[in-house]
Design an enzyme around this catalytic site. Structure first.
Site, short mmCIF file in Angstrom:
data_model
loop_
_atom_site.label_atom_id
_atom_site.label_comp_id
_atom_site.label_asym_id
_atom_site.label_seq_id
_atom_site.Cartn_x
_atom_site.Cartn_y
_atom_site.Cartn_z
N SER A 121 -0.89 -8.16 10.79
CA SER A 121 -1.67 -7.17 11.53
C SER A 121 -2.38 -7.83 12.71
O SER A 121 -1.72 -8.40 13.58
CB SER A 121 -2.64 -6.47 10.58
OG SER A 121 -3.21 -5.33 11.17
N ASP A 179 4.76 2.27 9.36
CA ASP A 179 3.45 1.63 9.40
C ASP A 179 2.49 2.47 10.24
O ASP A 179 2.71 2.64 11.44
CB ASP A 179 3.58 0.22 10.00
CG ASP A 179 2.31 -0.60 9.88
OD1 ASP A 179 1.21 -0.02 9.86
OD2 ASP A 179 2.42 -1.84 9.83
N HIS A 238 1.57 -0.60 5.60
CA HIS A 238 1.13 -1.51 6.64
C HIS A 238 1.55 -2.94 6.29
O HIS A 238 1.10 -3.48 5.28
CB HIS A 238 -0.38 -1.42 6.78
CG HIS A 238 -0.95 -2.29 7.85
ND1 HIS A 238 -0.36 -2.43 9.08
CD2 HIS A 238 -2.06 -3.06 7.89
CE1 HIS A 238 -1.09 -3.24 9.83
NE2 HIS A 238 -2.12 -3.64 9.11
#
Length: 520
Positions: free
Chosen positions: A232, A462, A490
């Site tokens: 991320s 996602d 995610h």
């Protein structure tokens, strides 16, 4: 008192949970319990500017800190442009030494955020962060970036004050001039508290400074090249490392990639649409996946209308939870988004919407508290929200033009008609009133010219770092190879998909670069 940040800003806040959220709400770490002997690092001794040598040549002392881990503290300059021992900061670092007999060096891990603790991620969840094969060959290293956790950290409020900032509601009706005054003053007070309690460091916790810290850590642990796995927001750190230090890149993977070439508003707009799509995917699958627990059995449109009704109802008439905090649509929004990070957490959505429909608050506050790292006694386990906001406000330029903000409100409403809460076009009041302004590198595509091949992993479903961002980053970085995971949630590597794990592991362990996207 909650600030009047736009949905764009709230979406970025949700990304603070990043891959930590994908561990799901039920994860517990597994550890090797063998104690680790004390040892020292051997820095690379590479040539750097004279004023940087004390940092790049420091010797780290690794001490046993249980669970098969070793811990240490590194020293970094607060301001990389003007290093001075008078203002040095500390970086907390942890590692699990390679468990096998053939060591390939260190593998640095970042879980996301900004604001996520890499120290805790490795110490508590190394088996989620990395496979057994990676642990056998690499010292798995996590660190708390500047401003975060155990490192020299951002400090703003204590528990009760932070409760009021997050969960408190303005007295004036939403959208009125008096409401605007209240939320603006709350933002000003928060920023000033951060400055008073953190000091000058507050100006120097941007991502570019963290990238320089990472390069220094690479050198002081003795690695000529950086091996890295970033989730991320950790992909921001990784991709900027590729841009700034292409000659120091070893084997580098970013999972849940972001696109530095788009504005912060476009980031928020895409995320807003992503969470709307994730919600619709949950609703569509709900009756078949949860025939006895699904609260939505009458089709997608009816469910979306019901949820919109909840938002409107609880914004107009919030209700108290067991501890007196008020549940409005903002609490429901954070709770819902938290559970949408992973398909494994969808059962919590069943409980959330069933309870909300009955005027109950337990699951809403449970999920919101999990996201904010708030314990049941009202204390906060970490400073993830405070550090996120502090990093975010210096990393990204903030829009203040009322005409532009009004246009953005319309686009955000269109992107998520179910959950977007309209507000006057006053922008992100936290960052507009932040003590220090944007110091980032600019909104531009990265190229990583001269870097060896890197892997960009992106998931089609996602909501927080949408698939198109990974496609864009892979196109922009000259040496990048896109790895697609066709699935929900995610990030991908920690989800246990054999195709993703083998592709990433073969690259990190053997340097094997896929000739094409394996489309896992």
């Amino acid at each position: 008192m909650t600030t009047a940040s736009t949905k764009s800003s709230r979406s970025r806040v949700l990304a603070a949970a990043a891959s930590v959220a994908t561990v799901t709400l039920l994860l517990t770490g597994c550890f090797s319990l063998d104690p680790q002997p004390e040892s020292t690092s051997t820095p690379t001794g590479e040539a750097v500017a004279e004023n940087l040598r004390p940092y790049y040549e420091q010797v780290l002392t690794w001490k046993d800190c249980d669970n098969g881990m070793q811990c240490t503290t590194a020293i970094a300059p607060m301001d990389w442009a003007n290093p001075s021992s008078a203002t040095d900061i500390e970086l907390a670092v942890v590692r699990q030494p390679a468990t096998g007999s053939t060591r390939l060096g260190s593998l640095f891990i970042n879980p996301g955020g900004p604001g996520g603790s890499g120290y805790d991620f490795v110490y508590d969840s190394v088996d989620f962060a990395t496979s057994e094969d990676l642990q056998a060959s690499f010292d798995v290293v996590g660190w708390d970036p500047r401003g975060v956790g155990r490192s020299s950290a951002v400090k703003c409020y204590d528990g009760p004050e932070l409760d009021q900032f997050i969960f408190g509601l303005p007295e004036a009706p939403r959208g009125t001039p008096e409401w605007i005054d209240e939320v603006t003053q709350a933002s000003i007070d928060f920023g000033q508290a951060c400055l008073e309690n953190t000091g000058e460091l507050l100006q120097f916790i941007d991502t570019q400074s963290t990238v320089h810290d990472l390069d220094m850590l690479r050198a002081v642990v003795g690695d000529e090249k950086l091996n890295y796995l970033g989730y991320s927001y950790g992909s921001d750190i990784g991709s900027y490392y590729v841009e700034n230090f292409p000659d120091k890149v070893g084997r580098l993977v970013v999972d849940g990639a972001t696109d530095s070439s788009i504005s912060v508003f476009d980031v928020g707009l895409t995320q807003t649409a992503g969470f709307q799509l994730a919600l619709e995917n949950y609703i569509t699958a709900c009756p078949e996946m949860f025939p006895d627990e699904c609260p939505f059995m009458d089709g997608l449109d009816a469910a979306l209308a019901t949820i919109r009704g909840y938002y409107d109802t609880y914004d107009a008439t919030p209700i108290p939870g067991a501890d007196g905090r008020m549940m409005d649509a903002g609490v429901i929004d954070i709770a819902m988004s938290m559970a949408l990070y992973s398909q494994d957490s969808w059962p919590f959505l069943n409980d959330l919407f069933t309870e909300v429909g009955n005027g109950e608050t337990d699951t809403a506050f449970f999920l919101a508290d999990y996201y904010y790292s708030r314990d049941t006694d009202g204390t906060y386990a970490d400073n993830s929200l405070e550090s996120f906001l502090a990093i975010y406000c210096v990393d990204y330029p903030v829009e203040t033009d009322p005409a532009v903000l009004a246009e953005q409100e319309v686009l955000l409403q269109q992107a998520s008609p179910t959950t977007y809460r309209p507000s006057p076009p006053i922008g992100d009041t936290t960052c507009i009133n932040w003590p220090f302004k944007y110091i980032g590198p600019g909104i531009e595509a990265l190229t990583g010219k001269g870097a060896p091949p890197v892997l960009v992993v992106s998931t089609t479903g996602d909501p927080a770092t949408p698939y198109e961002w990974g496609v864009a980053l892979a196109d922009q970085l000259e040496s990048a190879v896109l790895i697609t995971f066709n699935g929900e949630g995610h990030t991908a590597y920690g989800q246990g998909n054999a195709c993703i794990v083998s592709t990433v592991d073969d690259y990190l362990l053997k340097g094997t670069v896929p000739s094409s996207d394996p489309n896992c």
